[in-house]
Every structure is written in structure tokens, then in C-alpha cells.
Design a protein around this motif. Structure first.
Motif, mmCIF file in Angstrom:
data_model
loop_
_atom_site.group_PDB
_atom_site.id
_atom_site.type_symbol
_atom_site.label_atom_id
_atom_site.label_comp_id
_atom_site.label_asym_id
_atom_site.label_seq_id
_atom_site.Cartn_x
_atom_site.Cartn_y
_atom_site.Cartn_z
ATOM 1 N N VAL A 373 81.623 -11.268 48.723
ATOM 2 C CA VAL A 373 82.057 -10.606 47.257
ATOM 3 C C VAL A 373 81.311 -9.285 47.242
ATOM 4 N N LYS A 374 80.574 -9.035 47.974
ATOM 5 C CA LYS A 374 79.662 -7.718 48.011
ATOM 6 C C LYS A 374 80.622 -6.661 48.585
ATOM 7 N N SER A 375 81.563 -6.994 49.377
ATOM 8 C CA SER A 375 82.666 -5.924 49.794
ATOM 9 C C SER A 375 83.421 -5.646 48.728
ATOM 10 N N PHE A 376 83.733 -6.328 47.545
ATOM 11 C CA PHE A 376 84.901 -6.200 46.659
ATOM 12 C C PHE A 376 84.524 -4.767 45.995
ATOM 13 N N PRO A 377 83.532 -4.581 45.214
ATOM 14 C CA PRO A 377 83.572 -3.069 44.790
ATOM 15 C C PRO A 377 83.797 -1.885 45.482
ATOM 16 N N GLY A 378 84.529 -1.241 45.020
ATOM 17 C CA GLY A 378 85.260 0.088 45.570
ATOM 18 C C GLY A 378 86.553 -0.298 46.346
ATOM 19 N N HIS A 379 86.773 -1.671 46.534
ATOM 20 C CA HIS A 379 87.894 -2.056 47.491
ATOM 21 C C HIS A 379 88.853 -2.894 46.675
ATOM 22 N N VAL A 380 88.312 -3.972 46.218
ATOM 23 C CA VAL A 380 89.013 -5.044 45.406
ATOM 24 C C VAL A 380 89.211 -4.766 43.860
ATOM 25 N N LYS A 381 90.553 -4.283 43.483
ATOM 26 C CA LYS A 381 90.505 -4.199 41.745
ATOM 27 C C LYS A 381 90.408 -5.492 41.129
ATOM 28 N N GLN A 382 90.969 -6.560 41.700
ATOM 29 C CA GLN A 382 90.973 -7.873 40.961
ATOM 30 C C GLN A 382 91.070 -8.771 42.113
ATOM 31 N N VAL A 383 90.425 -10.178 41.766
ATOM 32 C CA VAL A 383 90.457 -11.323 42.302
ATOM 33 C C VAL A 383 91.354 -12.389 41.684
ATOM 34 N N ILE A 384 92.369 -13.084 42.353
ATOM 35 C CA ILE A 384 93.118 -14.192 41.770
ATOM 36 C C ILE A 384 92.719 -15.317 42.474
ATOM 37 N N PHE A 385 91.921 -16.078 41.967
ATOM 38 C CA PHE A 385 91.337 -17.422 42.691
ATOM 39 C C PHE A 385 92.258 -18.356 42.616
ATOM 40 N N LEU A 386 92.542 -19.368 43.711
ATOM 41 C CA LEU A 386 93.406 -20.462 43.798
ATOM 42 C C LEU A 386 92.557 -21.640 44.830
ATOM 43 N N GLY A 387 92.825 -22.835 44.541
ATOM 44 C CA GLY A 387 92.360 -23.827 45.344
ATOM 45 C C GLY A 387 90.925 -24.348 44.843
ATOM 46 N N ARG A 388 90.537 -25.468 45.319
ATOM 47 C CA ARG A 388 89.585 -26.509 45.103
ATOM 48 C C ARG A 388 88.305 -25.855 44.907
ATOM 49 N N ASP A 389 87.953 -25.015 45.780
ATOM 50 C CA ASP A 389 86.479 -24.478 45.983
ATOM 51 C C ASP A 389 86.281 -22.991 45.471
ATOM 52 N N ALA A 390 87.425 -22.558 44.890
ATOM 53 C CA ALA A 390 87.461 -21.017 44.439
ATOM 54 C C ALA A 390 86.308 -20.816 43.529
ATOM 55 N N HIS A 391 85.828 -21.795 42.616
ATOM 56 C CA HIS A 391 84.583 -21.595 41.966
ATOM 57 C C HIS A 391 83.381 -21.127 42.555
ATOM 58 N N PHE A 392 83.296 -21.515 43.829
ATOM 59 C CA PHE A 392 82.190 -21.179 44.422
ATOM 60 C C PHE A 392 82.227 -19.547 44.962
ATOM 61 N N ILE A 393 83.288 -19.230 45.013
ATOM 62 C CA ILE A 393 83.528 -17.584 45.182
ATOM 63 C C ILE A 393 83.186 -17.034 43.644
ATOM 64 N N ALA A 394 83.663 -17.501 42.783
ATOM 65 C CA ALA A 394 83.611 -16.931 41.351
ATOM 66 C C ALA A 394 81.857 -16.814 41.020
#
Length: 459
Positions: A373-394
């Protein structure tokens, strides 16, 4: 080769565990070879194709479905499908009783024919294997592109001739159960954390990958990533000639980039330019590395450099790996369903650079997502989470203060939400950083569903 004399299974009691693609192919060839085959699967008979089950019963196969085998001591061999861990209690019991535990890759090597080129690594396997396979075909060699790429090795090796080439994508799951498997050229592309829920430690994961070269000789070649020091360390003690490849260092021997040109320096010190990375159709620095590896594999398998260059220039990539799915309303859509771990998904984000709406989540496989997730800032405007373990990424997002995320319940909702949120010039990227098994049979089914959802938006 002498070890291929170990292919007489006639009359042996063999347990095939897993009735998916590789298990079906393994059972078919074992029955043809005269083995007494029992097929075990965790699914019950009602969950399987009745015609398929009936066809195998007609050939003499026994079934043990939805339960463990009652008595494993009678089996002389157990053949595991790649998704089946050797740690299952009944597999361990069979081993303790004297059964040999192997996988479909090892069985294919023993029962079949052909010369093997074997490619493994955490990421890039499918692209590199596909590219190498196309180059072999352009060179006029009878080639079968098989393995983890989607074609069971044994389904092709059984029909192959001695001079056929088996260009094989090998997963750690397939390699960990090999014993005599012996490629002419092997390659390890990289090594980053993945499948730790199966292998438990990076040391065990790396050891499984290293089995790819265990039976090679000094006359054969291992192509390996010089820039990835964890990967490079695996080559210590390798019996084959070690051929490094690098995107950062001009090497005295091996494959490297020189002024943007894929270049090989051979045993005599001759420098052979292949082609420029600006001539490639596939995007991203990771694909420069894949092309370097494929070029080295093919060159040291004796293919002419001009044919290698043509293959690299004409290669259009593989399905489900940063696959361009079209532009709708100025928004580009990419299917990277094969991005099943954090390193692969980071690579896809880097390839598209910025203004990305990312769809991620699934079966986490025991991964840590903090670095991802440290790769998100400056690259990923928004994340849409899907699936059983998405909360770990959140939770990792929360730890670094990244708040631009939302949860959806299915793929169609994800794609519709992304389309609503995206502005012209943005890219919607499915790169889950997770396996698909919580919702889909495999990453291919997940990728196809994404593409179907994108097509519905276009309509």
C-alpha cells in the motif's frame, strides 16, 4: 536419460489426489500405463461432472470423493495436484507407509518424452514462458508450451517425441514434489514473498524453486536474476552453468541491457545485441526483465539471435497480465488478474504509473500488505476492495493514512463503481494482489468476469 527408466507403473496401486485439470490428465496417463488408479477429491460426487466420473470408472478407476482414503498403506505412489499440500495427514501417512509422493510434473517427466526448458519465479513466469515458447516455434522447433500456464504437462509429454521441446512454466507447488525432473535449460526469474501459507517460510519457498536445477549437469544452463539478490543466492551450489541476467548491470557474461538494447555476452566474450526495449509491444520495466530472461533461455538453447529478436518484437503479451481491455469514455481498462501477490500488483501499478483506480483483494495467502500500500500515494487515486481478505489490505491502508478506498460485494459492483469514479485519462486496473480461490476457480475465471463486466459498460 537413465532416470526415465523409472516409468513402469503397470500393476501399481496409485492414488491421484485432486480431480482438476492436472489430476485428470495424470489419471488418464496412469490408466493407459496400466496402473491401478484411485482418484481422491475433497468434492463430493454430486459436485463433479457425472459424465467425467463415469468415463474414468469405465476405464477402471476407483473413486474416493468427499472423504479421506480409508487405507493409504496399499498405495505405492501418490500423485498430488499442484493445489494439494503434501502436509495433508493422509498423504503423510501414505509416505510413512512407503509410498512415493510426487506431482504431475514429475510424473510427466517419467512417463513422457521431450527436452525440457523450465521457467519459475514468483512473477513473470507466464509471460516469459509464453515468449520463449513463441521464439522456439519461430525457430522451427516442435514445441509444447505447458505447465502452470494452463496445459497439464503430462497431456503433452505423453504424445511428445524425444526431440520435442517442452517449454514449461513451473510453480513452487509443482517443483516441491519433483525428484528426477531434469530440464536442459532452467530459469528462476525472481523471488519475493508468496504462498507462505503453503511453504511457511521464504527459505522453504526458495528451496522449492531451487529444485528446478537440482538434476542439471555442468553442460546445461540455469538463467537467473542477478538483480534480485534473494533469487541470485539460490544459484550457490547449482551444478549447471549459471547465466545471470540484469536490467541494471552490464555483465561480463549473460544477458543485460546496454543503452536500452537487450544484449547477450556468451562464453567466448562475444557481445550479441538482440533488440531494443523500445521495439517491444509489452510495456513496463518488468517486461524488459522477462524479455532478458527469455532471450538468454533461447540463446543458450541454441536459437539464432535474429529469431530471438523477431520473437521479442512481435510478442503481444498474455491474457490476464496487464491486458488492455479497451478505452471507454476516455478511461482505459486493464485486466491483471494474474497479479496474485503484492509484488506482481506493485509491478502493474508501476507499469501504468499514475491516475489508477485499483480493484484489489481476494485470498491473501498469508501476505503482509504494508509495503504494497506504500506504492499507492501518487499512483493510485482510489482502491475498490473485493473478496474475503480485502480487509487486510484496508488495515494496511489505515496504518499509512491512505483513506481513498471503498468495499464492494462482487466484480460487477466493483467495475461499475470504478466507471463512476474514473475521469478521462484514468486507468481502471484489476490487479488483486491476492489469489482468486475465495470467489473463483482460478485467476483466469476472475479475469474473464472482469472483462465481461467491462464489456457490459461499453454496451
Amino acid at each position: 536419460m537413465a532416470e526415465r527408466s523409472l516409468n513402469d507403473v503397470k500393476g501399481e496401486q496409485v492414488l491421484v489426489v485432486g480431480f482438476g485439470r492436472s489430476g485428470i490428465a495424470a489419471a488418464e496417463e496412469l490408466l493407459k500405463a496400466g496402473a491401478l488408479v484411485t482418484i481422491q477429491d475433497s468434492k463430493k460426487e454430486n459436485d463433479l461432472d457425472p459424465q467425467l466420473v463415469s468415463r474414468f470408472r469405465e476405464q477402471g478407476a476407483m473413486f474416493c470423493l468427499g472423504q479421506k482414503p480409508a487405507d493409504v498403506s496399499k498405495y505405492e505412489m501418490v500423485v498430488l495436484s499442484p493445489g494439494v499440500t503434501p502436509e495433508l495427514d493422509f498423504v503423510q501417512e501414505a509416505a510413512a507407509a512407503g509410498a512415493e509422493i510426487i506431482g504431475e510434473l514429475e510424473l510427466a517427466y517419467r512417463l513422457g518424452h521431450g527436452k525440457y526448458v523450465a521457467i519459475t519465479g514468483t512473477n513473470g513466469k507466464t509471460t516469459t514462458t509464453s515468449l520463449a515458447g513463441e521464439i522456439f516455434q519461430k525457430a522451427g522447433r516442435k514445441t509444447h508450451v505447458v505447465g502452470n500456464i494452463g496445459v497439464a504437462v503430462i497431456s503433452a509429454s505423453a504424445e511428445a517425441g524425444e526431440e520435442d521441446w517442452m517449454v514449461t512454466e513451473c510453480s513452487s507447488f509443482q517443483l516441491e514434489t519433483t525428484r528426477y525432473f531434469h530440464p536442459v535449460v532452467s530459469a528462476i526469474l525472481n523471488l519475493t514473498p508468496d504462498h507462505l501459507n503453503r511453504h511457511h517460510t521464504m527459505e522453504a519457498y526458495g528451496a522449492a524453486k531451487a529444485k528446478i536445477f537440482a538434476n542439471q549437469t555442468t553442460a546445461e544452463h540455469l538463467v537467473i536474476n542477478y538483480d534480485d539478490k534473494t533469487c541470485w543466492a539460490l544459484a550457490e551450489g547449482c551444478p549447471a552453468k549459471v547465466v545471470p541476467f540484469s536490467g541494471e548491470t552490464e555483465l561480463e557474461y549473460g544477458a543485460f541491457l546496454k543503452d536500452g538494447v537487450i544484449t547477450i555476452r556468451d562464453d567466448e566474450g562475444a557481445e550479441i545485441p538482440i533488440c531494443g526495449t523500445d521495439e517491444m509491444k509489452i510495456i513496463g520495466k518488468h517486461n524488459h526483465m522477462n524479455a532478458l530472461a527469455a532471450a538468454a533461455v533461447c540463446y543458450f538453447a541454441g536459437i539464432d539471435p535474429e529469431i530471438i529478436a523477431r520473437g521479442i518484437r512481435e510478442f503481444g503479451g498474455v491474457e490476464h497480465r496487464i491486458e488492455y481491455c479497451g478505452t471507454i469514455g476516455g478511461v482505459r481498462y486493464y485486466n491483471d488478474s494474474k497479479g496474485t501477490n503484492t509484488d506482481a500488483a506493485e509491478t502493474a501499478i508501476a507499469a501504468l504509473d499514475k491516475d489508477i483506480i485499483l480493484i484489489a483483494g481476494g485470498d491473501a495467502k498469508g501476505q503482509n500488505f504494508d509495503q504494497f500500500v506504500k506504492s499507492f500515494p501518487g499512483h493510485v487515486k482510489q482502491v475498490i476492495f473485493l473478496g474475503r481478505d480485502a480487509h487486510f489490505i484496508a488495515e494496511s491502508c489505515d496504518r499509512i493514512g491512505y483513506r481513498d478506498y471503498t468495499f464492494c460485494s462482487d466484480m460487477e459492483e466493483c467495475v461499475n463503481k470504478a466507471a463512476e469514479s474514473a475521469a478521462p485519462g484514468d486507468a481502471v486496473l484489476l490487479s488483486p494482489a491476492c489469489a482468486s480461490w475465495d470467489m473463483y476457480s482460478d485467476y483466469e475465471q476472475r479475469g474473464r468476469h472482469f472483462k465481461d463486466c467491462v464489456r457490459r459498460i461499453r454496451q
